[in-house]
Enzyme design. Structure first.
Site, PDB file in Angstrom:
ATOM      1  N   HIS A 103       3.489   7.008 -25.112  1.00 44.42           N
ATOM      2  CA  HIS A 103       2.888   8.248 -24.601  1.00 44.42           C
ATOM      3  C   HIS A 103       3.590   9.507 -25.101  1.00 44.42           C
ATOM      4  O   HIS A 103       3.310  10.600 -24.607  1.00 44.42           O
ATOM      5  CB  HIS A 103       2.849   8.260 -23.067  1.00 44.42           C
ATOM      6  CG  HIS A 103       2.165   7.070 -22.471  1.00 44.42           C
ATOM      7  ND1 HIS A 103       0.808   6.875 -22.546  1.00 44.42           N
ATOM      8  CD2 HIS A 103       2.669   5.997 -21.806  1.00 44.42           C
ATOM      9  CE1 HIS A 103       0.493   5.745 -21.946  1.00 44.42           C
ATOM     10  NE2 HIS A 103       1.610   5.191 -21.493  1.00 44.42           N
ATOM     11  N   GLU A 113      -9.826   6.552 -12.961  1.00 50.24           N
ATOM     12  CA  GLU A 113     -10.913   6.904 -13.870  1.00 50.24           C
ATOM     13  C   GLU A 113     -11.046   5.827 -14.940  1.00 50.24           C
ATOM     14  O   GLU A 113     -10.166   4.978 -15.102  1.00 50.24           O
ATOM     15  CB  GLU A 113     -10.688   8.285 -14.496  1.00 50.24           C
ATOM     16  CG  GLU A 113      -9.440   8.421 -15.315  1.00 50.24           C
ATOM     17  CD  GLU A 113      -9.197   9.855 -15.772  1.00 50.24           C
ATOM     18  OE1 GLU A 113      -9.830  10.777 -15.227  1.00 50.24           O
ATOM     19  OE2 GLU A 113      -8.372  10.045 -16.676  1.00 50.24           O
ATOM     20  N   ARG A 146       1.408  25.908 -21.214  1.00 49.59           N
ATOM     21  CA  ARG A 146       2.616  26.400 -21.902  1.00 49.59           C
ATOM     22  C   ARG A 146       2.409  26.291 -23.412  1.00 49.59           C
ATOM     23  O   ARG A 146       1.372  25.805 -23.868  1.00 49.59           O
ATOM     24  CB  ARG A 146       3.808  25.539 -21.503  1.00 49.59           C
ATOM     25  CG  ARG A 146       3.570  24.047 -21.806  1.00 49.59           C
ATOM     26  CD  ARG A 146       4.786  23.209 -21.626  1.00 49.59           C
ATOM     27  NE  ARG A 146       4.492  21.794 -21.627  1.00 49.59           N
ATOM     28  CZ  ARG A 146       4.228  21.048 -22.687  1.00 49.59           C
ATOM     29  NH1 ARG A 146       4.199  21.616 -23.872  1.00 49.59           N
ATOM     30  NH2 ARG A 146       3.957  19.762 -22.599  1.00 49.59           N
TER      31      ARG A 146
END
Length: 448
Positions: free
Chosen positions: A238, A203, A294
Site C-alpha cells: 500500500h 465496500e 495536502r
C-alpha cells in the site's frame, strides 16, 4: 520597507528543501525546525532561522504541536507549511496554527475533518457526483445480523475499512459471507489501536485495479481547477514506489470528465489549497477511495507535465491570492515518471539507514532530483526511509521510460541499500511497459 513574511517549515528531508526553494522564489523568509537527530539536514543551511524542537523521536519533535508552535512564536513566523506526513493532515494542528494567529498553508480544519473521515468523505463525493464503490451507507452497525445483511447485499469479495484509516491499517478483505464477523471485529480492533476510532465500513473489493489520482488546486475566491491525472499503481504494501503522468491507456476525455467533477467537488466543500482525489480504476470505471488534503510526495510529475509550481501556488493561495491561472491555462504536455528512492533493501523492503559514502545524482535534459542527501550524510533510523525523488520528463511515455532507465543507471548512492534495483526491474517488466500494472502486481511478484 515591508518586512518579508516568515514561513515555518514543519517538516524535514527533501520536502523541507523543496519548500525553502519555493519560498525563496517568492521573497519569503524561512524557519527550519529539526530534531536532535536531524541537525545536519541540508535545508538548514538555507533557512533564515532554525530551531531544535526536541529529541529524535517524532512524537517528541515533528509530531509535537506545542513545540512547533513555540518555535513559530519564538521566530516570529507568519505562516506554517506542514509539507506531507507528520501533521500535514491533522485538523487539530491546523486549528491550533490559526488560533495562534498564523496562516496554515492548507485547507481549513473543518474541511480536513470532513475529508479525513472516509465515511463522511464518501457521502460528500456521492453528493458531488464523483463515482464511488458500492458499499455501506455509513459505519457498519453493532448488530452482527445487520452487518451481515449489509455485506451480503454488497456482495463478495468486499473490503472492510477503517473510517479514519490509512496505509493499509484497519483493512480486511472478506472473500465470503462466513468471514464477515471476524473481519469486522479485527478491523475495528486495529482501527481503535491505530487511530483511536473503531468505526469501519464496507465496500466492493476490486481484484485488479489501478491507482489513479487527480491533482486539484483551489483558492479562497471560489476557483478550483484540476491539473491532470497520475498513475500510482506501482506499490508495495500500500506504499507507492513509482508514479507517472498522464496514466497510460486511459482516454483523455474520461480523465477530463473526472477532473471536472473533482474541481466541482472542491467548490462544494469549500476546499482551499493543493489536494488529491484518489481512485481505483478497473474495467473502465473510476471509484473514489479518499482525498489527501495536502501536498503529495508525487506532485513533481504534475509539475513537470503542467509547468506549474504547485508549492508556490499553494503558498500564494494561503496568503489569500486568487489562483494565478484558470482551467483553460492548464496544458498537460509530454510524460513524466517519478521513482521514490528509499533507503531500503530492494527485496525485503526492510529499512537500511546508515552513512552515505558516495552520492552522484543523475542529471541531464529532462532529469530532476529532489533530495536532501549528500556524501557523508547519515540516514537516521527514526523516520520515513525516503531519501530522494528522481523525476524525468520525456516527449512520450517511451521517451520518459528511456530517460528514467538512464538516470537510474547513472545515480550512485554508496553505503546503504536503496530501492533502485527494484525500480530498474519494474522498468523492464512487460506489465509496466504495457501500462497494465495494478496495485497488487508488485506484492504478487508479477514484476520480477
Amino acid at each position: 520597507m515591508t518586512k518579508p513574511l516568515r514561513v515555518l517549515i514543519a517538516n524535514r528531508g527533501e520536502i523541507a528543501l523543496r519548500i525553502v526553494r519555493a519560498c525563496r522564489l517568492m521573497g519569503l523568509e524561512t524557519i527550519g525546525i529539526y530534531s536532535e537527530a536531524d541537525a545536519d539536514l541540508a535545508h538548514l543551511d538555507h533557512v533564515d532561522a532554525k530551531v531544535c524542537i526536541g529529541p529524535a523521536s517524532a512524537a517528541q519533535s515533528y509530531l509535537d504541536q506545542e513545540r512547533i508552535l513555540r518555535a513559530a512564536r519564538l521566530c516570529q513566523a507568519d505562516m506554517v507549511h506542514p509539507g506531507y506526513g507528520f501533521l500535514s493532515e491533522n485538523p487539530d494542528f491546523a486549528e491550533a496554527v490559526e488560533d495562534a494567529g498564523l496562516i496554515f498553508i492548507g485547507p481549513t480544519a473543518q474541511v480536513m475533518r470532513l475529508m479525513g473521515d472516509k465515511i463522511s468523505a464518501k457521502k460528500e463525493m456521492i453528493a458531488a457526483g464523483v463515482p464511488c464503490l458500492p458499499g455501506s451507507d455509513g459505519a457498519l452497525p453493532d448488530s452482527a445480523q445487520d452487518t451481515q445483511r449489509i455485506c451480503d447485499t454488497i456482495g463478495y469479495p468486499l473490503i472492510v475499512k477503517a473510517s479514519a484509516g490509512g496505509g493499509g491499517r484497519g483493512m480486511r478483505i472478506v472473500e465470503s459471507a462466513t468471514d464477515v464477523a471476524n473481519a469486522v471485529a479485527n478491523a475495528r480492533q486495529e482501527s481503535l489501536l491505530a487511530f483511536g476510532k473503531q468505526d469501519v465500513y464496507a465496500e466492493r473489493f476490486l481484484e485488479s485495479p489501478r491507482h489513479i489520482e487527480i491533482q486539484v488546486m483551489a483558492d479562497r475566491h471560489g476557483h478550483a481547477v484540476w491539473l491532470g491525472a497520475r498513475d500510482c499503481s506501482v506499490q508495495r504494501r500500500h506504499q507507492k514506489l513509482m508514479e507517472e503522468a498522464p496514466p497510460a491507456g486511459i482516454p483523455e476525455q474520461e480523465i477530463a470528465a473526472l477532473g471536472v467533477k473533482c474541481a466541482h467537488a472542491c467548490q462544494q466543500i469549500g476546499y482551499v489549497g493543493a489536494g488529491t482525489f484518489e481512485f481505483l480504476y478497473e474495467d473502465g470505471q473510476f471509484c473514489f477511495i479518499e482525498m489527501n488534503t495536502r501536498l503529495q510526495v508525487e506532485h513533481p510529475v504534475t509539475e513537470m507535465t503542467t509547468s506549474i509550481d504547485i508549492v508556490r501556488e499553494q503558498i500564494s493561495v494561503a496568503r489569500g491570492h486568487p489562483l494565478s491561472f484558470t482551467q483553460t491555462d492548464v496544458k498537460c504536455m509530454g510524460h513524466a515518471i517519478e521513482c521514490r528512492i528509499n533507503a531500503e533493501n530492494p527485496d525485503t523492503f526492510l529499512p537500511n539507514p546508515g552513512k552515505i559514502t558516495e552520492w552522484w545524482p543523475a542529471g541531464g535534459p529532462g532529469v530532476r532530483m529532489d533530495s536532501h542527501i549528500y556524501e557523508s550524510y547519515v540516514v537516521p533510523p527514526y523516520y520515513d526511509s525516503l531519501i530522494a525523488k528522481l523525476i524525468v520528463y520525456g516527449s512520450t511515455r517511451e521517451d520518459a521510460i528511456e530517460r528514467m532507465r538512464a538516470a537510474l543507471a547513472e545515480t550512485r548512492i554508496g553505503g546503504i541499500c536503496t530501492t533502485i534495483p527494484l525500480q530498474q526491474r519494474v522498468l523492464q517488466s512487460e506489465s509496466f511497459l504495457k501500462g497494465m500494472v495494478t496495485v497488487h502486481s508488485l506484492d504478487k511478484g508479477l514484476m520480477k
